[in-house]
Design a protein around this motif. Structure first.
Motif, PDB file in Angstrom:
ATOM      1  N   SER A   1       0.820  -1.206   0.000  1.00 17.15           N
ATOM      2  CA  SER A   1       0.000   0.000   0.000  1.00 17.15           C
ATOM      3  C   SER A   1       0.856   1.259   0.000  1.00 17.15           C
ATOM      4  CB  SER A   1      -0.933  -0.006   1.215  1.00 17.15           C
ATOM      5  OG  SER A   1      -1.672   1.191   1.303  1.00 17.15           O
ATOM      6  N   ASP A   2       1.961   1.239   0.745  1.00 21.97           N
ATOM      7  CA  ASP A   2       2.847   2.405   0.794  1.00 21.97           C
ATOM      8  C   ASP A   2       3.646   2.570  -0.495  1.00 21.97           C
ATOM      9  OD1 ASP A   2       2.020   3.035   3.345  1.00 21.97           O
ATOM     10  OD2 ASP A   2       3.643   1.943   4.324  1.00 21.97           O
ATOM     11  N   ARG A  32      -3.070   3.366  -2.619  1.00 21.91           N
ATOM     12  CA  ARG A  32      -4.225   2.767  -1.942  1.00 21.91           C
ATOM     13  C   ARG A  32      -5.195   2.121  -2.927  1.00 21.91           C
ATOM     14  NH1 ARG A  32      -0.614   3.621   1.880  1.00 21.91           N
ATOM     15  NH2 ARG A  32      -0.679   5.699   2.843  1.00 21.91           N
ATOM     16  N   ARG A  33      -5.403   2.738  -4.081  1.00 26.63           N
ATOM     17  CA  ARG A  33      -6.407   2.219  -5.019  1.00 26.63           C
ATOM     18  C   ARG A  33      -5.992   0.864  -5.586  1.00 26.63           C
ATOM     19  NH1 ARG A  33     -10.225   5.847  -7.316  1.00 26.63           N
ATOM     20  NH2 ARG A  33      -9.951   4.979  -9.404  1.00 26.63           N
ATOM     21  N   THR A  62      -4.027  -1.252  -4.164  1.00 23.24           N
ATOM     22  CA  THR A  62      -4.103  -2.201  -3.040  1.00 23.24           C
ATOM     23  C   THR A  62      -5.517  -2.728  -2.882  1.00 23.24           C
ATOM     24  OG1 THR A  62      -2.306  -1.084  -1.884  1.00 23.24           O
ATOM     25  CG2 THR A  62      -3.748  -2.477  -0.556  1.00 23.24           C
ATOM     26  N   ALA A  95      -5.666  -0.784   3.434  1.00 22.32           N
ATOM     27  CA  ALA A  95      -5.715   0.434   2.619  1.00 22.32           C
ATOM     28  C   ALA A  95      -6.723   1.436   3.168  1.00 22.32           C
ATOM     29  CB  ALA A  95      -6.056   0.081   1.176  1.00 22.32           C
ATOM     30  N   ALA A 155      -5.180   3.204   5.987  1.00 24.65           N
ATOM     31  CA  ALA A 155      -4.152   4.119   5.487  1.00 24.65           C
ATOM     32  C   ALA A 155      -4.779   5.367   4.863  1.00 24.65           C
ATOM     33  CB  ALA A 155      -3.279   3.398   4.461  1.00 24.65           C
ATOM     34  N   ILE A 156      -5.895   5.202   4.162  1.00 23.36           N
ATOM     35  CA  ILE A 156      -6.591   6.340   3.560  1.00 23.36           C
ATOM     36  C   ILE A 156      -7.054   7.316   4.639  1.00 23.36           C
ATOM     37  CG2 ILE A 156      -8.720   7.012   2.364  1.00 23.36           C
ATOM     38  CD1 ILE A 156      -8.358   4.458   0.664  1.00 23.36           C
ATOM     39  N   ASP A 187      -4.185   9.206   5.634  1.00 22.57           N
ATOM     40  CA  ASP A 187      -3.783  10.158   4.581  1.00 22.57           C
ATOM     41  C   ASP A 187      -4.593  11.448   4.638  1.00 22.57           C
ATOM     42  OD1 ASP A 187      -1.961   8.341   3.571  1.00 22.57           O
ATOM     43  OD2 ASP A 187      -3.318   7.575   2.023  1.00 22.57           O
ATOM     44  N   GLU A 215      -7.249   8.556  -5.466  1.00 23.88           N
ATOM     45  CA  GLU A 215      -6.029   8.107  -4.787  1.00 23.88           C
ATOM     46  C   GLU A 215      -5.615   9.148  -3.753  1.00 23.88           C
ATOM     47  OE1 GLU A 215      -3.412   6.240  -3.230  1.00 23.88           O
ATOM     48  OE2 GLU A 215      -3.855   5.176  -5.106  1.00 23.88           O
ATOM     49  N   ARG A 254       5.122   8.092  -2.190  1.00 22.72           N
ATOM     50  CA  ARG A 254       5.177   6.641  -1.997  1.00 22.72           C
ATOM     51  C   ARG A 254       6.584   6.201  -1.602  1.00 22.72           C
ATOM     52  NH1 ARG A 254       1.370   4.844  -7.187  1.00 22.72           N
ATOM     53  NH2 ARG A 254      -0.399   6.161  -6.548  1.00 22.72           N
TER      54      ARG A 254
END
Length: 417
Positions: free
Chosen positions: A78-79, A83-84, A86, A127, A130-131, A134, A196, A203
């Motif tokens: 993911s990193d 994210r998309r 993933t 993900a 993580a989003i 973000d 995204e 990244r």
């Protein structure tokens, strides 16, 4: 005047309510994939010629093996890839595993499909979290997470009812059809609405050197390992109950169609604990809450075993529910706090560290659950003794972790490539 919301480099494009609903749907795929299966375990075991109930219980337990490896893969992925991608890859793998389960003709194929399912569903779960990181920081992130948690709590309560309803009208294969529909809807919703959130410039490429360095740090840090092992013990004992819950209530207690509602009642206890913890952790601190909860689960285990002795291993249903409801409240407090305490010393490797800790605790929990369930016959003695043994072990390793944390408060990982 309302306080301004602080964002990171990427700003939200969806309304708060749509974003919360979308992220809750992504993260709840895990609970849906586990808890909606519970009413169908006996039917699936019979249809696929399972040797006994213990083999059918693997349909739940083995899921966490797939998630353990899925977290290790999708965390760094993911990193590095965004994210998309993933979520797309995870949903595709999840769908492939679901089809394998749906078409299974024996238990071996079913269990393989469950591992593939679990590996895939780790992608949307990781993900989605993580989003959230973000887009939101500080109080804004806490607010979003509290809303998502409220939705997430409902899923374990409702999923067995959903599974039971599907069984009433259709066959067990259609529970997997439901998974495909939910995954498809989640994918369509996400890719049509959510851009995204990790631009290419931000990244981080995967580094094996960093991975091994971080793994070594975790395995040699007594505080991190103490809380991680404690998580594995607590979750392992609980997973033994979770895997066997359908057998316990539908076969031992002959509750029939009431099982989903009994399960929902006990799941509500953990939901209450999450809400309580969200309020009290600020006032009391994680460490104090962990110690109170550990004493709570040990007292619960002692009381539960005493009741089992008094009733030859199978107390009245109402008494069992009441005692478990109280005990699971303390278990619910431990789940999030132990993970947070394990993460504290990880500094700049928090993302990779979370994947390693989540994977390691799952790899501890699954053998614990399988060991406890292997003794389950026609009473609850194995569940009770499993609670007492592994809750006590968790208490011991947390004390070791606390001593390390007090003696070496400066031991924080700060290495960077």
């Amino acid at each position: 005047m309302t306080n301004p919301v602080t964002y990171t480099k990427t700003s939200p494009t969806l309304s708060l309510y749509e974003f919360v609903a979308l992220m809750a749907m992504m993260t709840s795929l895990v609970a849906l994939s586990i808890d909606s299966m519970l009413p169908a375990l006996t039917q699936i075991g019979a249809a696929l010629n399972a040797a006994d109930d213990h083999e059918a219980h693997l349909i739940v337990s083995i899921f966490f093996v797939g998630m353990a490896f899925g977290q290790l893969f999708f965390g760094p992925f993911s990193d590095a890839r965004g994210r998309r991608l993933t979520i797309l890859l995870g949903l595709c793998i999840f769908a492939a595993g679901t089809v394998v389960c749906m078409l299974a003709k024996n238990m071996e194929t079913m269990l393989l499909g469950r591992v593939i399912q679990a590996f895939g569903v780790s992608g949307p779960r990781i993900a989605a979290m993580a989003i959230i990181r973000d887009l939101y920081v500080g109080d804004a992130m806490a607010r979003v997470m509290s809303f998502i948690m409220m939705v997430f709590i409902l899923v374990p309560m409702l999923a067995p009812v959903v599974g039971q309803t599907v069984l009433y009208f259709f066959s067990w294969q259609h529970i997997f059809s439901l998974f495909l529909v939910v995954a498809l809807l989640a994918g369509i919703w996400f890719f049509s609405r959510q851009p995204e959130t990790l631009p290419r410039a931000r990244r981080a490429s995967f580094s094996w050197a960093q991975f091994f360095r971080s793994t070594r740090f975790i395995f040699t840090h007594m505080s991190v390992m103490g809380y991680t092992i404690a998580m594995g013990c607590i979750f392992g004992a609980f997973l033994a109950y979770l895997s066997a819950s359908q057998t316990i209530f539908q076969e031992f207690y002959q509750t029939g169609g009431m099982f989903p509602y009994i399960f929902a009642t006990l799941a509500f206890s953990i939901g209450l604990a999450s809400l309580f913890n969200g309020t009290m952790v600020v006032k009391m601190g994680m460490s104090r809450l962990i110690h109170i909860a550990l004493y709570g689960v040990i007292v619960f285990a002692l009381v539960f075993n005493g009741i089992l002795l008094a009733f030859d291993g199978l107390p009245p249903l109402v008494l069992t529910i009441m005692v478990m409801f109280c005990g699971f409240f303390f278990v619910g407090i431990l789940f999030g706090n132990l993970n947070a305490m394990a993460m504290q010393p990880l500094g700049d490797i928090a993302g990779l560290g979370a994947a390693i800790i989540g994977s390691l605790s799952s790899m501890i929990a699954v053998p614990v659950a399988l060991f406890v369930d292997s003794f389950l016959t026609d009473n609850l003695y194995p569940i009770g003794l499993g609670f007492l043994s592994f809750f006590t072990m968790a208490f011991i390793v947390v004390r070791v972790g606390d001593r390390e944390r007090r003696q070496h408060p400066e031991k924080i990982h700060v290495e960077k490539d």
